[in-house]
Design a protein around this motif. Structure first.
Motif, PDB file in Angstrom:
ATOM      1  N   LYS A 143       4.895  35.873  46.474  1.00 32.98           N
ATOM      2  CA  LYS A 143       4.918  37.007  45.274  1.00 32.98           C
ATOM      3  C   LYS A 143       4.297  34.689  44.544  1.00 32.98           C
ATOM      4  N   LEU A 144       3.435  35.324  43.659  1.00 30.59           N
ATOM      5  CA  LEU A 144       3.152  34.494  43.010  1.00 30.59           C
ATOM      6  C   LEU A 144       2.483  34.740  41.685  1.00 30.59           C
ATOM      7  N   GLY A 145       2.593  33.818  40.221  1.00 32.01           N
ATOM      8  CA  GLY A 145       3.296  33.938  38.715  1.00 32.01           C
ATOM      9  C   GLY A 145       2.540  32.411  38.796  1.00 32.01           C
ATOM     10  N   GLN A 146       2.698  32.052  37.996  1.00 24.30           N
ATOM     11  CA  GLN A 146       2.225  31.306  36.720  1.00 24.30           C
ATOM     12  C   GLN A 146       3.666  30.423  35.521  1.00 24.30           C
ATOM     13  N   GLN A 205      -0.185  24.773  40.886  1.00 21.90           N
ATOM     14  CA  GLN A 205      -1.864  25.089  41.231  1.00 21.90           C
ATOM     15  C   GLN A 205      -2.559  23.594  40.667  1.00 21.90           C
ATOM     16  N   SER A 206      -2.798  24.022  40.010  1.00 22.51           N
ATOM     17  CA  SER A 206      -3.414  23.318  38.511  1.00 22.51           C
ATOM     18  C   SER A 206      -3.449  22.269  37.906  1.00 22.51           C
ATOM     19  N   TYR A 207      -1.732  21.315  38.085  1.00 20.54           N
ATOM     20  CA  TYR A 207      -1.408  19.774  37.975  1.00 20.54           C
ATOM     21  C   TYR A 207      -1.662  19.490  39.188  1.00 20.54           C
ATOM     22  N   VAL A 208      -1.428  19.532  39.953  1.00 14.76           N
ATOM     23  CA  VAL A 208      -2.045  19.259  41.808  1.00 14.76           C
ATOM     24  C   VAL A 208      -3.447  18.749  41.387  1.00 14.76           C
ATOM     25  N   LEU A 209      -4.410  19.666  40.856  1.00 12.01           N
ATOM     26  CA  LEU A 209      -5.659  19.404  41.552  1.00 12.01           C
ATOM     27  C   LEU A 209      -6.686  18.749  40.274  1.00 12.01           C
ATOM     28  N   GLU A 210      -5.983  19.236  39.305  1.00 15.79           N
ATOM     29  CA  GLU A 210      -6.389  18.410  38.064  1.00 15.79           C
ATOM     30  C   GLU A 210      -5.399  18.260  37.183  1.00 15.79           C
ATOM     31  N   VAL A 211      -4.693  16.658  37.291  1.00 17.08           N
ATOM     32  CA  VAL A 211      -3.677  16.691  36.181  1.00 17.08           C
ATOM     33  C   VAL A 211      -3.973  16.084  34.939  1.00 17.08           C
ATOM     34  N   LEU A 242      -2.259  29.464  31.702  1.00 19.52           N
ATOM     35  CA  LEU A 242      -3.489  30.893  31.951  1.00 19.52           C
ATOM     36  C   LEU A 242      -4.844  30.986  31.815  1.00 19.52           C
ATOM     37  N   ALA A 243      -4.452  30.606  30.331  1.00 19.94           N
ATOM     38  CA  ALA A 243      -5.951  30.843  30.052  1.00 19.94           C
ATOM     39  C   ALA A 243      -6.879  30.187  30.786  1.00 19.94           C
ATOM     40  N   SER A 244      -6.324  28.543  29.613  1.00 21.41           N
ATOM     41  CA  SER A 244      -7.394  27.277  30.030  1.00 21.41           C
ATOM     42  C   SER A 244      -7.858  27.772  31.372  1.00 21.41           C
ATOM     43  N   LEU A 245      -7.328  27.991  32.776  1.00 21.57           N
ATOM     44  CA  LEU A 245      -7.490  27.989  33.651  1.00 21.57           C
ATOM     45  C   LEU A 245      -8.634  29.328  34.031  1.00 21.57           C
ATOM     46  N   ALA A 246      -8.181  30.528  33.774  1.00 22.99           N
ATOM     47  CA  ALA A 246      -8.997  31.677  33.679  1.00 22.99           C
ATOM     48  C   ALA A 246     -10.974  30.554  33.303  1.00 22.99           C
ATOM     49  N   GLU A 247     -10.752  30.630  32.155  1.00 22.74           N
ATOM     50  CA  GLU A 247     -12.005  30.176  31.277  1.00 22.74           C
ATOM     51  C   GLU A 247     -12.488  28.661  31.996  1.00 22.74           C
ATOM     52  N   ARG A 248     -11.827  27.957  32.216  1.00 22.02           N
ATOM     53  CA  ARG A 248     -12.045  26.536  33.472  1.00 22.02           C
ATOM     54  C   ARG A 248     -12.933  26.934  34.761  1.00 22.02           C
ATOM     55  N   HIS A 249     -12.045  27.885  35.911  1.00 17.43           N
ATOM     56  CA  HIS A 249     -12.324  28.131  36.889  1.00 17.43           C
ATOM     57  C   HIS A 249     -12.832  29.640  36.944  1.00 17.43           C
ATOM     58  N   LEU A 250     -13.292  30.527  36.423  1.00 20.25           N
ATOM     59  CA  LEU A 250     -13.181  31.735  36.286  1.00 20.25           C
ATOM     60  C   LEU A 250     -15.117  31.734  35.355  1.00 20.25           C
ATOM     61  N   CYS A 310      -4.475  35.386  37.168  1.00 19.25           N
ATOM     62  CA  CYS A 310      -3.069  35.079  38.386  1.00 19.25           C
ATOM     63  C   CYS A 310      -3.515  34.445  39.335  1.00 19.25           C
ATOM     64  N   LEU A 311      -4.433  36.272  39.960  1.00 20.19           N
ATOM     65  CA  LEU A 311      -4.082  36.557  41.149  1.00 20.19           C
ATOM     66  C   LEU A 311      -5.686  35.257  41.226  1.00 20.19           C
ATOM     67  N   ASP A 312      -6.512  35.869  40.467  1.00 20.69           N
ATOM     68  CA  ASP A 312      -8.083  35.578  40.530  1.00 20.69           C
ATOM     69  C   ASP A 312      -7.915  33.793  40.319  1.00 20.69           C
TER      70      ASP A 312
END
Length: 939
Positions: free
Chosen positions: A429-432, A458-464, A470-478, A517-519
């Motif tokens: 399972k996966l979540g935010q 994942q974001s915290y480790v990659l780009e602390v 989730l909204a900022s992650l989707a906009e930034r990466h997708l 989240c999956l994306d």
């Protein structure tokens, strides 16, 4: 024929106040460079910010025509009218000036008409174009943070401030300023504009201006009847009568500029019809300015224009202002699959039975809960959503309750049928932010297993250093925008609970969350897999999340009666301190009022001014009080009063109110993805800020107790950051001190003061301790002097002598600063990356702060890694051996346990041993433990 008549629906002109945007972009972004770490490379912060803002605006607002309008260099007609116009404005920062032309270029490449008209300001161009659009039957949306543009608002024109989430339509302007848009220029003339150096009427502020215009109806009427205005306001008004017409003319936005040379097709607007992106030229531009993430977005989401149009035709028009809505629903990117979203709402058992096999067969399922509370210990499930593959998701409404809500599947039965899958650790399972969802399911008696990924972590480790929602992650990466919660639930006092959100809106919102989240996971996870060090840190964060869930869930027992007695005693002492302060001042005053304190200190008692505020007034902040308290009793009383009042309000009064009714315990929340160093943050209540160095703080810790038959154990690392400094610097003298088990502060004093260790005085050891810890935090000679109460010159001499004796430390610091400037980040011993966006900033104080962080962050971050490793290992040990001991708190470098009496000796021996053994450094780790009936006795 108007556009409305020709098409049957109103078209929209979107005008962007480019000058407002570029300043916002510049100040919002850190000092970024085309080549990271190279201060000579072109600055790109404002460019990046501008691109983000323009892309988001285009996604959010559906428009047929659009232009981005900038101020042109040089004088305007206002300078001729009033030579002191904007005379007090600071010159444009050179780092921003160099980004202006690239910003113009990239905005054009993004498909916008760019305008900068000599002789008039951007506001005047916007005013003229909005007037033309209204004449043609168009609606106009102006995007700006400038309140001056409110005077353009009418039934066809609105201003949106995307940064502050404001909509200035007819009602919005009047609600915000107290006058309708038609009176805004009159209002501005009365109040004046300090930014543009346009005087108003002396002593007339917003409230008085509204009162005058409400009473007289307009500025012209007010001028005619100025003799009727009484008092000081009337006198000041009459003094300004000769100026007011000029002031109003300066502030009035022109709506009749000659734009023919800049938009040859006027009065038709075809020259500013919104265009598509020039993808190939954008790629070249992004590469030139080091925007490689944007290049990847272009490559990932580049789709033919016909597909874009097909996608747009399928998008619904949302609940924006104006008839039929103004704002498109988001997600105008990710188009290669966004047109084929398969979102389902499960309201029948047949649908549920069709979806359950999908969950069982999927390799990974994104899972999201919708609840009625942000308090994880209280929240109940309102609905669930799942996503099994990109673009495919389902929502199960379970407890929506509003008039006309359709029948829903019974929550208890649905959860019972999902429970075997939820509790099966083999079902990935996966979540935010899965820790929150674990609590929510636990509130319904379900212990979820199999959470293998968390996009927030994942974001915290990659780009602390970036946001992790989730909204900022989707906009930034997708490049995908999502439906904002406030869009479906409202905001402020009018926000409704999720159970009252209509099911169709809730379903789309929740399905989108699971889908995104999956994306996002599919984008971030490969980056972690490629880097063994970052993957190690991510695995540690995931294991820590599970352990923290158990710590939070168990909670800590407190003695509410003891806290009540302490609160009463503190209250008595606070009253006594207030009386003593009044006596010392010779009069009563408000101990919480900086203004009154300043009057007492500096006017009445003549105390020395330590420093001044930005406005030039003598400061009475904490630092000033501490300095004055060294010589004067009144500041000391105020400091003691403040400290006790804070402890009383934050802890002794509040903690008993936070006892959970179901568990009888206090449950803190550990925020895992906040501190850039990897440290945890405790809140609601904050258990990490209870002072340990004051008697009152230690007494509060006495109220953290063990239940009958149990004891409290507290284990922490000894001198952990100094040991990490020895490991990182490899300084021979420091390594020797720790490896030989010496008193490191005594050893430092021996080196710095040139005496044998046995001859070191207690004062010399104290000095050495301050030096040891001060240098870890990048303390300057000035800071050291202030801490030791000595001259700056003497402090500088101590630091020089320290570095002579510990040259490895000096070399480590120099090399770390240089490496940070080159790479833009530093690392912990275990590979956690700690980014320093300001390390090459042209702003001296910002750069200096980043350089100090570069020295300290690896030590703080490594200490954070070590305590997390210990936390995870000891929890595993407790589980493997079936112990009844519970971990109940993590406070900086300390772990606190609730221990059954028969396990005390095991904990006393095993916990420090395992904490010391979680990693091998060049010096031994040392953990110490105490046992007692409460936290204070154990510490």
């Amino acid at each position: 024929m108007s556009d409305n008549e020709a098409t049957g629906h109103p078209k929209t002109l979107l005008l962007v106040d480019g000058s407002s945007y570029l300043y916002r972009a510049f100040h919002a972004m850190p000092d970024l460079r085309a080549v990271p770490g190279d201060p000579t490379s072109p600055a790109t912060g404002a460019i990046r910010g501008m691109i983000n803002m323009m892309q988001k605006l285009r996604k959010d607002v559906r428009a047929d025509y659009a232009a981005c309008v900038f101020d042109a260099p040089g004088k305007t007609f206002r300078d001729d009218l009033y030579p002191d116009y904007k005379a007090n404005r600071s010159p444009m920062p050179p780092e921003l000036r160099t980004q202006i032309e690239p910003i113009h270029e990239v905005v054009r490449l993004l498909g916008w008409k760019v305008l900068n008209v000599p002789g008039v300001e951007a506001d005047d161009v916007i005013g003229t174009l909005s007037c033309m659009a209204t004449a043609r039957g168009l609606r106009t949306v102006i995007s700006s943070g400038d309140k001056d543009l409110s005077q353009l608002v009418n039934e066809h024109v609105m201003v949106i401030d995307t940064m502050n989430d404001k909509v200035r339509d007819l009602a919005g302007v009047e609600a915000e300023f107290g006058v309708p848009p038609r009176l805004m220029v009159d209002y501005q003339a009365l109040v004046g504009d300090s930014v543009d150096n346009v005087p108003g009427v002396d002593k007339v502020g917003p409230k008085t201006a509204v009162k005058l215009l409400t009473e007289f109806g307009s500025l012209d009427a007010l001028i005619e009847r100025a003799a009727d205005v009484k008092g000081a306001v009337g006198e000041n008004l009459r003094k300004a009568l000769g100026w007011l017409p000029t002031g109003r003319e300066l502030l009035r936005i022109k709506q009749d500029c000659d734009l023919q040379d800049h938009i040859p097709g006027l009065p038709e607007l075809e020259d500013i019809r919104i265009g598509g992106q020039d993808v190939e030229k954008l790629k070249v531009f992004y590469e030139k300015y080091g925007l490689r993430g944007l290049v990847k977005q272009l490559e990932a989401h580049d789709v033919p224009p016909e597909l874009l149009e097909e996608h747009r035709s399928q998008k619904k028009v949302g609940a924006g202002p104006g008839p039929g809505g103004l704002f498109e629903e988001p997600d105008l990117s990710g188009l290669s699959r966004a047109t084929n979203l398969q979102y389902e709402t499960i309201i029948a058992w047949e649908q549920f039975d069709a979806w359950l096999p999908k969950l069982l067969a999927a390799d990974l399922v994104a899972l999201d809960t919708e609840t009625n509370s942000l308090d994880e210990m209280q929240a109940e499930i309102i609905g669930l959503s799942f996503s099994t593959e990109p673009g495919v998701a389902a929502y199960i409404p379970l407890a929506h309750s509003y008039a006309g809500a359709p029948d829903q599947l019974p929550r208890d039965e649905v959860l019972a049928r999902l429970k075997p899958w939820l509790e099966d650790a083999s079902r990935a399972k996966l979540g935010q932010h899965v820790k929150y969802d674990r609590h929510v399911f636990a509130n319904h008696g379900i212990e979820v297993r199999g959470y293998v990924h968390d996009t927030m972590l994942q974001s915290y480790v990659l780009e602390v250093h970036k946001p992790h929602s989730l909204a900022s992650l989707a906009e930034r990466h997708l490049g995908r925008s999502g439906i904002d919660f406030e869009t479906i639930a409202g905001k402020g006092a009018h926000q409704i609970p999720f159970q009252q959100v209509p099911i169709d809106k809730a379903a789309e919102y929740s399905c989108e969350d699971s889908d995104q989240c999956l994306d996002v996971h599919q984008c971030l996870w490969p980056k972690l897999e490629r880097d063994p060090k970052l993957k190690f840190i991510y695995d540690l964060e995931m294991k820590s999340s599970e352990t923290l869930f158990r710590i939070e869930r168990h909670g800590v027992l407190i003695d509410a009666g003891l806290l009540a007695r302490q609160s009463h005693e503190m209250g008595q002492r606070i009253l006594q301190l207030e009386k003593e302060a009044h006596d010392l001042a010779g009069q009563p005053f408000n101990l919480g009022s900086p203004k009154q304190i300043g009057e007492i200190f500096f006017t009445k008692l003549g105390l020395p001014v330590v420093k001044k505020t930005a406005s030039g007034a003598p400061s009475t902040d904490e630092e000033v009080l501490e300095k004055l308290a060294e010589d004067y009793p009144l500041p000391a009383k105020i400091l003691e009063h403040r400290g006790l009042s804070k402890l009383k309000g934050t802890y002794t009064d509040k903690l008993p109110q936070m006892v959970h009714p179901r568990t009888g315990r206090v449950h803190t929340h550990y925020a895992q993805a906040v501190a850039v160093t990897g440290r945890l943050s405790s809140n609601d209540p904050n258990l990490q800020n209870i002072p340990v160095k004051t008697a009152e703080g230690r007494r509060i810790r006495e109220a953290f107790i063990a239940p009958a038959g149990h004891r409290i154990a507290s284990a922490d690392y000894s001198q952990i950051e100094l040991r990490i400094m020895a490991h990182l610097s490899e300084d021979p003298a420091l390594l020797r001190a720790f490896n030989e088990g010496l008193d490191v502060h005594r050893a430092t004093a021996s080196e710095v003061f040139g005496v044998e260790p046995a001859q070191v005085s207690s004062e010399q050891r104290r000095y050495a301790k301050v030096i040891n810890f001060g240098l870890i935090y990048g303390m300057s000679s000035f800071g050291l002097a202030r801490n030791l109460g000595i001259e700056t010159k003497a402090a500088a001499a101590y630091i020089d002598r320290y570095f002579q004796r510990y040259p490895g430390v000096k070399q480590y610091m120099d090399e770390t600063r240089a490496s940070a400037k080159e790479r833009g980040y530093v690392e912990t011993v275990f590979g956690r990356r700690l980014y320093l966006p300001e390390i090459n900033s042209p702003n001296g104080p910002r750069r200096g702060g980043a350089e100090r962080q570069a020295i300290n962050a690896p030590m703080q971050g490594t200490a954070a890694d070590l305590i997390k490793l210990s936390m995870v290992r000891i929890q595993d040990l407790l589980d493997q051996q079936g112990k009844g001991t519970k971990m109940i708190m993590q406070v900086h470098d300390e772990l606190v346990f609730e221990v059954p009496e028969d396990e005390v000796e095991w904990v006393r021996a095993e916990v420090p041993r395992h904490m010391a053994g979680v990693a091998e450094l060049r010096v031994p780790l040392l953990a110490e433990i105490g046992i007692g009936e409460n936290w204070e006795k154990a510490h």
